[in-house]
Design an enzyme around this catalytic site. Structure first.
Site, PDB file in Angstrom:
ATOM      1  CG  HIS A   1      -1.895   1.074   1.310  1.00 32.12           C
ATOM      2  ND1 HIS A   1      -2.902   1.214   0.393  1.00 32.12           N
ATOM      3  CD2 HIS A   1      -2.041   2.094   2.199  1.00 32.12           C
ATOM      4  CE1 HIS A   1      -3.653   2.261   0.704  1.00 32.12           C
ATOM      5  NE2 HIS A   1      -3.139   2.822   1.798  1.00 32.12           N
TER       6      HIS A   1
ATOM      7  CG  ASN B   1       0.845  -6.609   6.585  1.00 28.44           C
ATOM      8  OD1 ASN B   1       1.249  -5.456   6.671  1.00 28.44           O
ATOM      9  ND2 ASN B   1       1.626  -7.651   6.823  1.00 28.44           N
TER      10      ASN B   1
ATOM     11  N   GLY C   1       1.044  -2.874   5.598  1.00 31.51           N
ATOM     12  CA  GLY C   1       2.094  -2.736   4.603  1.00 31.51           C
ATOM     13  C   GLY C   1       1.796  -3.467   3.310  1.00 31.51           C
ATOM     14  CD  GLU C   2       1.596  -8.483   3.097  1.00 37.50           C
ATOM     15  OE1 GLU C   2       1.141  -9.239   2.212  1.00 37.50           O
ATOM     16  OE2 GLU C   2       2.040  -8.900   4.179  1.00 37.50           O
ATOM     17  CG  MET C   3      -3.721  -6.758  -0.019  1.00 33.62           C
ATOM     18  SD  MET C   3      -4.637  -8.323  -0.129  1.00 33.62           S
ATOM     19  CE  MET C   3      -5.975  -7.850  -1.227  1.00 33.62           C
TER      20      MET C   3
END
Length: 330
Positions: free
Chosen positions: A80, A120, A122-124
């Site tokens: 993201h 998460n 830092g991800e989605m």
């Protein structure tokens, strides 16, 4: 015998292979035997749907691209707001054969893994609540959930991750040239590739890279004979167990389709198979492969590329006015 021949041909194996199975530490990948087709089809849509992310831009397929060996082919994944991920994205292909999911094994199975990236930051960078609200707002999905689960179409994170996991179970890659050799076809690989396998076996690589997935079934320390030098801060199993002895213990990666899943290692620092083979020889086995030995092992590793999953791309049901809007720039 007639029925046996038909079955062998149907799954893409030579008819003689069933009777001529070789006894080796590496086993051929079996095609999917049991799958809930309706659940898998729903999971396929969700796997490709970027609306499960806060930005409306990142899907499961973003980091586990099924056109690229089930990975993203970069050192560490992009999350993201263009955040650099901490670790190399492992392939989703044959992931159902692993003893656990993620490099550190923190998820017990595919279902548990599927829920991790959604929430998460830092991800989605979404949340399970928001992801459920998005899916539940879309009439096409509610219709699908009614058909699959046979009730009012209730959407919850348990059902979402169950569907994604069922789709991922279909992502096996049978019929690699080496599998055909294992099943009795002497012409499936060359003498040079066979010499590479013999080196792979005699050097001790099969101690960790064995079974159907040629890995994925144990945790091992990265850097046994000499320390692995990296700037990556990921600790491995220690982050899960809290034990200092588990620092740099990682799930052994599968070598299936390894020519497609570059770059290599948890930090993505090995750009080529040649480099990865050299490092593994020195750090794990205390052996310096010659250029010719390395080339033979690499040639063998390329015979582990199997039939890639083939399917119709899903057409995702459209959002409606009530669907929570993506926030790609906030």
């Amino acid at each position: 015998m007639k029925h046996l021949l038909i079955a062998a041909t149907f799954i893409g194996l030579a008819p003689f292979a069933v009777a001529d199975m070789r006894s080796e530490p590496v086993e051929p990948v079996s095609p999917v035997k049991e799958i809930n087709l309706a659940l898998s089809e729903l999971g396929k849509k969700l796997y490709f749907d970027p609306r499960l992310s806060a930005s409306g831009f990142i899907s499961c397929n973003s980091c586990h691209n099924l056109s690229m060996g089930g990975t993203d082919n970069i050192k560490t994944s992009i999350g993201h707001k263009w955040q650099q991920g901490p670790i190399n994205s492992p392939t989703v292909l044959n992931s159902s054969l692993s003893l656990a999911q993620f490099w550190d094994g923190r998820a017990a199975d595919l279902k548990e893994q599927a829920g991790g990236p959604i929430a998460n930051p830092g991800e989605m960078a979404s949340s399970h609540t928001l992801a459920v609200d998005v899916v539940a707002s879309i009439p096409g999905y509610v219709h699908d959930f009614k058909q699959v689960f046979g009730d009012s179409g209730t959407v919850n994170i348990d059902r979402i991750t169950d569907a994604i996991a069922e789709f991922e179970k279909t992502l096996v890659t049978p019929n690699a040239p080496f599998d055909r050799w294992l099943l009795g076809d002497d012409r499936a690989i060359s003498q040079y590739e066979l010499e590479g396998y013999k080196l792979f076996k005699s050097s001790g690589c099969v101690a960790c890279h064995n079974g159907e997935a040629v890995g994925g079934n144990s945790f091992q320390k990265m850097g046994i004979m000499e320390p692995y030098q990296t700037h990556n801060q990921v600790e491995g199993r220690a982050a899960v167990t809290g034990k200092d002895a588990d620092r740099f213990m990682f799930k052994v990666p599968t070598l299936r389709n390894v020519e497609l899943t570059y770059p290599y290692f948890h930090d993505g620092e090995a750009e080529t198979l040649t480099e990865a083979t050299d490092i593994m020889g020195r750090l794990q086995l205390g052996r310096k492969f010659t250029e010719e030995e390395n080339a033979k092992i690499v040639a063998f590793l390329k015979t582990l590329t199997g039939d890639q999953p083939k399917f119709m791309m899903p057409i995702l049901p459209p959002s409606v006015d009530q669907t929570p809007k993506p926030q790609p720039f906030d």
